[in-house]
Design a protein around this motif. Structure first.
Motif, PDB file in Angstrom:
ATOM      1  N   ALA A  56       1.068  -1.383  -0.215  1.00  0.00           N
ATOM      2  CA  ALA A  56      -0.140   0.067  -0.003  1.00  0.00           C
ATOM      3  C   ALA A  56       0.748   1.366  -0.047  1.00  0.00           C
ATOM      4  O   ALA A  56       1.046   1.934   1.126  1.00  0.00           O
ATOM      5  N   MET A  57       1.683   1.530  -1.173  1.00  0.00           N
ATOM      6  CA  MET A  57       2.627   2.615  -1.004  1.00  0.00           C
ATOM      7  C   MET A  57       2.374   3.457  -1.647  1.00  0.00           C
ATOM      8  O   MET A  57       1.328   4.102  -2.808  1.00  0.00           O
ATOM      9  N   TRP A  58       0.358   3.945  -0.767  1.00  0.00           N
ATOM     10  CA  TRP A  58      -0.479   5.215  -1.267  1.00  0.00           C
ATOM     11  C   TRP A  58       0.086   6.253  -2.469  1.00  0.00           C
ATOM     12  O   TRP A  58      -0.497   6.758  -3.229  1.00  0.00           O
ATOM     13  N   THR A  59       1.442   7.232  -1.868  1.00  0.00           N
ATOM     14  CA  THR A  59       1.632   8.399  -2.817  1.00  0.00           C
ATOM     15  C   THR A  59       1.793   8.231  -3.927  1.00  0.00           C
ATOM     16  O   THR A  59       1.207   8.903  -4.659  1.00  0.00           O
ATOM     17  N   LEU A  60       2.064   6.688  -4.887  1.00  0.00           N
ATOM     18  CA  LEU A  60       2.329   6.448  -5.766  1.00  0.00           C
ATOM     19  C   LEU A  60       0.676   6.935  -6.315  1.00  0.00           C
ATOM     20  O   LEU A  60       1.316   6.964  -8.142  1.00  0.00           O
ATOM     21  N   PHE A  61      -0.329   6.396  -6.009  1.00  0.00           N
ATOM     22  CA  PHE A  61      -1.584   7.148  -6.841  1.00  0.00           C
ATOM     23  C   PHE A  61      -1.712   8.444  -6.874  1.00  0.00           C
ATOM     24  O   PHE A  61      -3.173   8.846  -7.462  1.00  0.00           O
ATOM     25  N   LEU A  62      -1.066   9.251  -5.952  1.00  0.00           N
ATOM     26  CA  LEU A  62      -1.363  10.861  -6.013  1.00  0.00           C
ATOM     27  C   LEU A  62      -1.849  11.371  -6.973  1.00  0.00           C
ATOM     28  O   LEU A  62      -0.457  11.388  -7.241  1.00  0.00           O
ATOM     29  N   PRO A  63      -2.930  12.224  -7.320  1.00  0.00           N
ATOM     30  CA  PRO A  63      -2.717  12.674  -8.387  1.00  0.00           C
ATOM     31  C   PRO A  63      -1.188  13.815  -8.287  1.00  0.00           C
ATOM     32  O   PRO A  63      -1.140  13.926  -9.694  1.00  0.00           O
ATOM     33  N   HIS A  64      -0.982  14.269  -7.417  1.00  0.00           N
ATOM     34  CA  HIS A  64       0.450  15.108  -7.552  1.00  0.00           C
ATOM     35  C   HIS A  64       1.031  14.387  -7.523  1.00  0.00           C
ATOM     36  O   HIS A  64       2.482  15.422  -8.612  1.00  0.00           O
ATOM     37  N   PHE A  65       1.651  13.146  -7.120  1.00  0.00           N
ATOM     38  CA  PHE A  65       2.711  12.732  -7.482  1.00  0.00           C
ATOM     39  C   PHE A  65       3.079  12.179  -8.597  1.00  0.00           C
ATOM     40  O   PHE A  65       3.989  11.637  -9.206  1.00  0.00           O
ATOM     41  N   GLN A  66       1.797  11.547  -9.725  1.00  0.00           N
ATOM     42  CA  GLN A  66       1.566  11.108 -10.937  1.00  0.00           C
ATOM     43  C   GLN A  66       1.986  12.120 -11.646  1.00  0.00           C
ATOM     44  O   GLN A  66       2.532  11.897 -12.964  1.00  0.00           O
ATOM     45  N   TYR A  67       1.440  13.444 -11.286  1.00  0.00           N
ATOM     46  CA  TYR A  67       1.316  14.290 -12.264  1.00  0.00           C
ATOM     47  C   TYR A  67       3.233  14.546 -12.713  1.00  0.00           C
ATOM     48  O   TYR A  67       3.729  15.183 -13.231  1.00  0.00           O
ATOM     49  N   VAL A  68       3.775  15.003 -10.913  1.00  0.00           N
ATOM     50  CA  VAL A  68       5.214  14.861 -10.959  1.00  0.00           C
ATOM     51  C   VAL A  68       6.318  13.727 -11.355  1.00  0.00           C
ATOM     52  O   VAL A  68       7.397  13.953 -12.522  1.00  0.00           O
ATOM     53  N   LEU A  69       5.654  12.472 -11.574  1.00  0.00           N
ATOM     54  CA  LEU A  69       6.221  11.611 -12.358  1.00  0.00           C
ATOM     55  C   LEU A  69       6.653  11.866 -13.845  1.00  0.00           C
ATOM     56  O   LEU A  69       7.390  11.269 -14.336  1.00  0.00           O
ATOM     57  N   ASN A  70       5.063  12.339 -14.882  1.00  0.00           N
ATOM     58  CA  ASN A  70       5.026  12.696 -16.311  1.00  0.00           C
ATOM     59  C   ASN A  70       5.963  13.386 -16.620  1.00  0.00           C
ATOM     60  O   ASN A  70       6.111  13.559 -17.427  1.00  0.00           O
ATOM     61  N   MET A  71       6.191  14.510 -15.329  1.00  0.00           N
ATOM     62  CA  MET A  71       6.898  15.665 -15.686  1.00  0.00           C
ATOM     63  C   MET A  71       7.841  15.548 -16.326  1.00  0.00           C
ATOM     64  O   MET A  71       9.348  15.172 -16.779  1.00  0.00           O
ATOM     65  N   VAL A  72       8.828  14.355 -14.783  1.00  0.00           N
ATOM     66  CA  VAL A  72      10.619  13.227 -14.783  1.00  0.00           C
ATOM     67  C   VAL A  72       9.995  11.910 -16.520  1.00  0.00           C
ATOM     68  O   VAL A  72      11.238  13.066 -16.854  1.00  0.00           O
ATOM     69  N   GLN A  73       8.804  11.845 -16.325  1.00  0.00           N
ATOM     70  CA  GLN A  73       9.357  10.768 -17.220  1.00  0.00           C
ATOM     71  C   GLN A  73       9.726  11.386 -18.750  1.00  0.00           C
ATOM     72  O   GLN A  73      10.227  11.384 -20.042  1.00  0.00           O
ATOM     73  N   SER A  74       8.493  12.766 -19.712  1.00  0.00           N
ATOM     74  CA  SER A  74       8.371  13.761 -19.910  1.00  0.00           C
ATOM     75  C   SER A  74      10.043  14.237 -20.629  1.00  0.00           C
ATOM     76  O   SER A  74      10.267  14.846 -21.680  1.00  0.00           O
ATOM     77  N   LYS A  75      10.890  14.547 -19.782  1.00  0.00           N
ATOM     78  CA  LYS A  75      11.911  14.700 -19.948  1.00  0.00           C
ATOM     79  C   LYS A  75      11.433  16.731 -19.836  1.00  0.00           C
ATOM     80  O   LYS A  75      12.839  17.457 -20.142  1.00  0.00           O
ATOM     81  N   GLU A  76      10.725  17.091 -20.156  1.00  0.00           N
ATOM     82  CA  GLU A  76      10.726  18.824 -20.835  1.00  0.00           C
ATOM     83  C   GLU A  76      11.096  19.525 -19.632  1.00  0.00           C
ATOM     84  O   GLU A  76      12.278  20.500 -19.651  1.00  0.00           O
ATOM     85  N   LEU A  77      12.103  19.126 -18.483  1.00  0.00           N
ATOM     86  CA  LEU A  77      13.132  19.433 -17.190  1.00  0.00           C
ATOM     87  C   LEU A  77      14.298  19.308 -17.404  1.00  0.00           C
ATOM     88  O   LEU A  77      14.601  19.615 -16.464  1.00  0.00           O
ATOM     89  N   GLY A  78      14.775  18.155 -18.347  1.00  0.00           N
ATOM     90  CA  GLY A  78      15.936  17.344 -18.406  1.00  0.00           C
ATOM     91  C   GLY A  78      15.862  16.389 -17.369  1.00  0.00           C
ATOM     92  O   GLY A  78      14.507  15.819 -16.809  1.00  0.00           O
ATOM     93  N   GLU A  79      17.025  15.982 -17.045  1.00  0.00           N
ATOM     94  CA  GLU A  79      17.591  15.657 -15.885  1.00  0.00           C
ATOM     95  C   GLU A  79      17.301  14.952 -14.722  1.00  0.00           C
ATOM     96  O   GLU A  79      17.913  16.947 -14.531  1.00  0.00           O
ATOM     97  N   ILE A  80      16.706  14.892 -14.026  1.00  0.00           N
ATOM     98  CA  ILE A  80      16.985  15.015 -12.381  1.00  0.00           C
ATOM     99  C   ILE A  80      18.425  15.435 -11.954  1.00  0.00           C
ATOM    100  O   ILE A  80      19.447  14.278 -12.729  1.00  0.00           O
TER     101      ILE A  80
END
Ligand code: NAP
Length: 329
Positions: free
Chosen positions: A128-152
């Protein structure tokens, strides 16, 4: 799976009627395809009180009885960390699907056995790692994956609260899996794992309590591409509990509390954007809805909080515990 799946409703059971179980039960009420069918406590009276509050059909004074209830499709395990293994195995051995609270278990060996039994019995299991399913965290994950801001390039994440010293509490009692790392440090560690990946080098230091658990834990992850993660957890003081993710071309701040429903700020040289995500619940409905949907589709593993992800997470926690010399028997 009982015949209720034909009606497109999944019947839930709750094992252990503590603090988090109350929040989970409340959020479960918001899911049209889920119903709380049964609850179980070590005390029958406590199960009745809990059950009444959330319209549970059945209430039991032992965990075993819950596992024997033919109306229950899936059991949410909400007991202290040190019981996650035993209670998950109990449910799986009765061929009940399981959503088990974090940390999945105390070590990798236990998690491997849990996953092994779920596969052998062909029943659903998820941490039950609930964070992964939260809208804000999903949004951030999508931004990371899209590389819109480059690499972390760097992540800073902390989680701290002040818990009064009580050697019998699950927070301070080693027999109950006490310590900051497994209880709350797991969130910064999980943030690094899901946003950057499995680190190439780990350093950690901790201050131990008189009960021999970590009161705080300072962690550094290093990655071959030069990225780093500074992670911190403590049970002796309140901290910002935010996550600051630095990218090649910008910064994302996940505001406090970063692991729960939250807002974010995205900063680039061109603009600063504040994003709010409307969540009217505690936020546990997102993971519960995901599990309900998977069960309605007869799935045995989550594609999001997969076995592999849980294995990596517990392996990281094991490695950090190795660094700080914290062992649970
Ligand atoms: N996802 C989240 O946001 C979140 C938040 C808080 C906690 N958690 C996780 O949920 C789990 C439970 O945390 P909690 O804060 O709800 O704990 P809690 O309030 O202490 O409740 C735990 C429950 O476990 C049962 N239990 C069985 N054996 C026990 C024992 N020997 N000692 C104490 N309790 C025992 C008890 O239920 P009965 O008396 O009814 O049998 C107790 O009420 C932990 O693993 C924690 O990591 C997750």
């Amino acid at each position: 799976m009982n015949s209720t799946t034909d009606l497109k409703i999944i019947h839930w059971g709750i094992l252990g009627c503590g603090r988090i179980a109350h929040k989970f039960a409340q959020d479960l009420l918001t899911i049209p395809t889920a119903k709380l069918s049964a609850v179980a406590s070590r005390s029958f009276e406590k199960s009745i009180l809990f059950g009444k509050e959330y319209n549970s059909v059945s209430c039991y004074g032992s965990y075993e009885e819950l596992c024997l209830d033919n109306n229950v499709d899936v059991i949410y395990i909400a007991t202290p960390h040190s019981f996650h293994f035993e209670h998950t195995m109990l449910c799986l051995n009765h061929s009940k699907s399981v959503l088990c609270e974090k940390p999945f278990a105390l070590n990798s060996n236990q998690v491997a056995q849990m996953i092994g039994l779920a596969k052998e019995k062909n029943v659903f299991l998820m941490e039950a790692m609930w964070t992964l399913f939260l809208p804000h965290f999903q949004y951030v994950l999508n931004m990371v994956q899209s590389k819109e801001l480059g690499e972390i390039t760097n992540l800073k994440a902390d989680f701290g609260y002040q818990f009064d010293f009580d050697p019998t509490s699950r927070i301070y009692n080693k027999k109950l899996g006490g310590g900051s790392l497994l209880d709350i440090g797991i969130y910064p560690v999980f943030a690094a794992l899901s946003l950057i990946g499995f680190p190439d080098a780990i350093e950690a230091n901790a201050k131990m309590s008189s009960t021999d658990i970590d009161e705080n834990c300072d962690i550094l992850f290093q990655y071959k591409d030069g990225a780093t993660a500074q992670l911190y957890s403590t049970i002796i003081e309140k901290t910002n509990t935010e996550a600051i993710i630095e990218f090649e071309n910008g910064i994302i701040i996940i505001h406090q509390q970063f692991h729960a429903p939250s807002s974010i700020t995205v900063k680039t040289v061109k603009k600063v954007e504040h994003l709010k995500f409307n969540v009217s619940t505690f936020g546990y409905n997102y993971e519960a809805e995901h599990v309900t949907e998977l069960l309605l589709n007869n799935k045995k593993e989550s594609p999001i909080m997969s076995f592999d992800k849980s294995i990596q997470l517990i392996h990281l926690l094991d490695l950090i515990r190795g660094e700080i010399g914290l062992e649970y028997n």
